[in-house]
Motif scaffolding. Structure first.
Motif, PDB file in Angstrom:
ATOM      1  N   TYR A   1       8.685   1.804   0.696  1.00 44.56           N
ATOM      2  CA  TYR A   1       7.931   1.118  -0.360  1.00 44.56           C
ATOM      3  C   TYR A   1       7.090   2.114  -1.155  1.00 44.56           C
ATOM      4  O   TYR A   1       6.514   3.045  -0.591  1.00 44.56           O
ATOM      5  CB  TYR A   1       6.980   0.081   0.239  1.00 44.56           C
ATOM      6  CG  TYR A   1       7.675  -1.120   0.837  1.00 44.56           C
ATOM      7  CD1 TYR A   1       8.194  -2.127   0.013  1.00 44.56           C
ATOM      8  CD2 TYR A   1       7.791  -1.265   2.216  1.00 44.56           C
ATOM      9  CE1 TYR A   1       8.824  -3.236   0.575  1.00 44.56           C
ATOM     10  CE2 TYR A   1       8.413  -2.381   2.771  1.00 44.56           C
ATOM     11  CZ  TYR A   1       8.927  -3.362   1.936  1.00 44.56           C
ATOM     12  OH  TYR A   1       9.542  -4.458   2.483  1.00 44.56           O
ATOM     13  N   ASP A   2       7.006   1.856  -2.466  1.00 40.79           N
ATOM     14  CA  ASP A   2       6.061   2.573  -3.328  1.00 40.79           C
ATOM     15  C   ASP A   2       5.107   1.511  -3.882  1.00 40.79           C
ATOM     16  O   ASP A   2       5.474   0.736  -4.778  1.00 40.79           O
ATOM     17  CB  ASP A   2       6.822   3.293  -4.460  1.00 40.79           C
ATOM     18  CG  ASP A   2       5.880   4.073  -5.393  1.00 40.79           C
ATOM     19  OD1 ASP A   2       4.663   4.101  -5.130  1.00 40.79           O
ATOM     20  OD2 ASP A   2       6.388   4.648  -6.382  1.00 40.79           O
TER      21      ASP A   2
ATOM     22  N   CYS B   1       3.534   1.195  -7.983  1.00 40.10           N
ATOM     23  CA  CYS B   1       4.489   2.247  -8.402  1.00 40.10           C
ATOM     24  C   CYS B   1       4.280   2.683  -9.848  1.00 40.10           C
ATOM     25  O   CYS B   1       4.784   3.730 -10.258  1.00 40.10           O
ATOM     26  CB  CYS B   1       5.928   1.788  -8.188  1.00 40.10           C
ATOM     27  SG  CYS B   1       6.348   0.300  -9.127  1.00 40.10           S
TER      28      CYS B   1
ATOM     29  N   ILE C   1      12.708  -2.627  -8.299  1.00 37.14           N
ATOM     30  CA  ILE C   1      11.314  -2.711  -8.745  1.00 37.14           C
ATOM     31  C   ILE C   1      10.904  -4.179  -8.786  1.00 37.14           C
ATOM     32  O   ILE C   1      11.623  -5.011  -9.321  1.00 37.14           O
ATOM     33  CB  ILE C   1      11.138  -2.071 -10.157  1.00 37.14           C
ATOM     34  CG1 ILE C   1      11.608  -0.606 -10.147  1.00 37.14           C
ATOM     35  CG2 ILE C   1       9.689  -2.173 -10.637  1.00 37.14           C
ATOM     36  CD1 ILE C   1      10.876   0.311  -9.177  1.00 37.14           C
TER      37      ILE C   1
ATOM     38  N   VAL D   1      17.218   1.729  -5.739  1.00 35.58           N
ATOM     39  CA  VAL D   1      15.815   1.421  -6.052  1.00 35.58           C
ATOM     40  C   VAL D   1      15.724   0.014  -6.636  1.00 35.58           C
ATOM     41  O   VAL D   1      16.526  -0.357  -7.489  1.00 35.58           O
ATOM     42  CB  VAL D   1      15.271   2.425  -7.106  1.00 35.58           C
ATOM     43  CG1 VAL D   1      13.893   1.992  -7.600  1.00 35.58           C
ATOM     44  CG2 VAL D   1      15.207   3.841  -6.546  1.00 35.58           C
TER      45      VAL D   1
ATOM     46  N   GLY E   1       9.833  -0.476  -5.224  1.00 38.99           N
ATOM     47  CA  GLY E   1       8.592  -0.165  -5.953  1.00 38.99           C
ATOM     48  C   GLY E   1       7.947  -1.481  -6.351  1.00 38.99           C
ATOM     49  O   GLY E   1       8.626  -2.385  -6.862  1.00 38.99           O
TER      50      GLY E   1
ATOM     51  N   THR F   1       8.499   6.902  -6.968  1.00 36.61           N
ATOM     52  CA  THR F   1       9.756   6.254  -6.562  1.00 36.61           C
ATOM     53  C   THR F   1      10.935   7.175  -6.873  1.00 36.61           C
ATOM     54  O   THR F   1      11.800   7.407  -6.019  1.00 36.61           O
ATOM     55  CB  THR F   1       9.927   4.917  -7.343  1.00 36.61           C
ATOM     56  OG1 THR F   1       8.922   4.017  -6.918  1.00 36.61           O
ATOM     57  CG2 THR F   1      11.290   4.302  -7.108  1.00 36.61           C
TER      58      THR F   1
ATOM     59  N   ILE G   1      14.710   1.814  -1.592  1.00 38.51           N
ATOM     60  CA  ILE G   1      13.323   1.987  -2.061  1.00 38.51           C
ATOM     61  C   ILE G   1      12.925   0.749  -2.859  1.00 38.51           C
ATOM     62  O   ILE G   1      13.670   0.290  -3.726  1.00 38.51           O
ATOM     63  CB  ILE G   1      13.173   3.239  -2.952  1.00 38.51           C
ATOM     64  CG1 ILE G   1      13.603   4.490  -2.198  1.00 38.51           C
ATOM     65  CG2 ILE G   1      11.728   3.372  -3.446  1.00 38.51           C
ATOM     66  CD1 ILE G   1      13.513   5.777  -3.007  1.00 38.51           C
TER      67      ILE G   1
ATOM     68  N   GLY H   1       6.847   4.618 -11.935  1.00 36.08           N
ATOM     69  CA  GLY H   1       7.941   4.951 -11.012  1.00 36.08           C
ATOM     70  C   GLY H   1       8.163   6.429 -10.728  1.00 36.08           C
ATOM     71  O   GLY H   1       9.207   6.802 -10.186  1.00 36.08           O
TER      72      GLY H   1
END
Ligand code: GEK
Length: 243
Positions: free
Chosen positions: A61-62, A65, A113, A111, A87, A71, A85, A68
């Protein structure tokens, strides 16, 4: 493409509390790299730390973020199989901007978001890394302990929290020294005294910093077995807390 940050360059009649709105999102990469000493170096090394600690078949986890950058650095460096991942940011403008940057790159590590409040998010229990790069400092102080506890609970054994924060020094003289050095850094990066002072006022109520000792003792109190400060410049630092 990120624009040059001049949001606080003209005299404002009333300085509103800083918020991560569209204006901030549109200049954010320029703002953060001219404001945080060592930011590019930290981002690059966050990727290296992620490569070291990512576990196969886990979530990374970011939190907060923004656009980004953290990330993307982790996505670039992680080589372990079947990682994902995620974010998360609660600013719609940041999430929108972030998604645009993410779409421009393709890395082996996928990724996603999400627009959500990190204090309310249902974290998965197969988490190997949580990155909080200058985000905890924007949570209400009374919410920080619970936030870190939920990160600890979600982490796998051997999992890590990478936590970067602006910190307060314990003595007044020492704190002044670090604040002055930081101001010199911003000034050398083209910010005027007016910009520096107006931004400081805007952040006064929304960014409340802790001391390094507070961070360390809170993390060890929660149960992290080691807390390693790996970066420090003026009043900015980053640490790895290992479960
Ligand atoms: C970077 N990590 O470039 N839930 C979700 N997001 C939040 C919350 C919350 N409760 N509170 C604040 N944020 C980035 C930089 S900036 C730090 C992070 C800075 C988000 C907020 O919307 C913003 O995008 C981010 O946390 C903090 O490495 O501007 O100094």
């Amino acid at each position: 493409m990120s624009k040059i940050d001049s949001l606080f360059s003209t005299q404002l009649d009333k300085i509103a509390d800083f918020s991560f709105d569209e204006n901030v999102a549109s200049v954010f990469p320029d703002m953060i790299s001219r404001s945080i000493p060592g930011y590019p170096l930290m981002i690059e090394n966050i990727g290296r730390i992620a490569r070291q600690y990512a576990q196969a078949n886990s979530v990374i986890y970011d939190l907060g973020c923004a656009t980004g950058t953290g990330t993307l650095s982790m996505a670039k460096h992680i080589e372990q199989s079947n990682c994902q991942i995620v974010g998360i940011d609660n600013s719609e403008a940041m999430v929108h901007q972030c998604q645009q940057y993410i779409n421009q790159y393709h890395h082996q590590c996928p990724v996603k978001i999400e627009h959500a409040d990190i204090t309310q998010y249902p974290y998965q229990s197969n988490t190997s890394i949580v990155l909080m790069n200058f985000t905890l400092q924007f949570l209400a102080p009374e919410d920080r302990q619970a936030m870190l506890q939920s990160i600890y609970d979600a982490l796998l054994p051997g999992g890590v929290l990478i936590l970067s924060e602006k910190i307060q020094h314990t003595s007044v003289i020492g704190d002044e020294l670090l604040i002055n050095l930081h101001h010199q850094f911003k000034s050398d990066n083209g910010y005027s005294d007016l910009e520096i002072s107006q931004k400081r006022t805007a952040l006064e109520n929304v960014m409340l910093t802790d001391t390094y000792t507070t961070h360390e003792s809170r993390l060890t109190g929660i149960g992290f077995s080691d807390v390693v400060q790996w970066f420090s410049c003026f009043n900015f630092m980053s640490l790895v807390a290992i479960k």
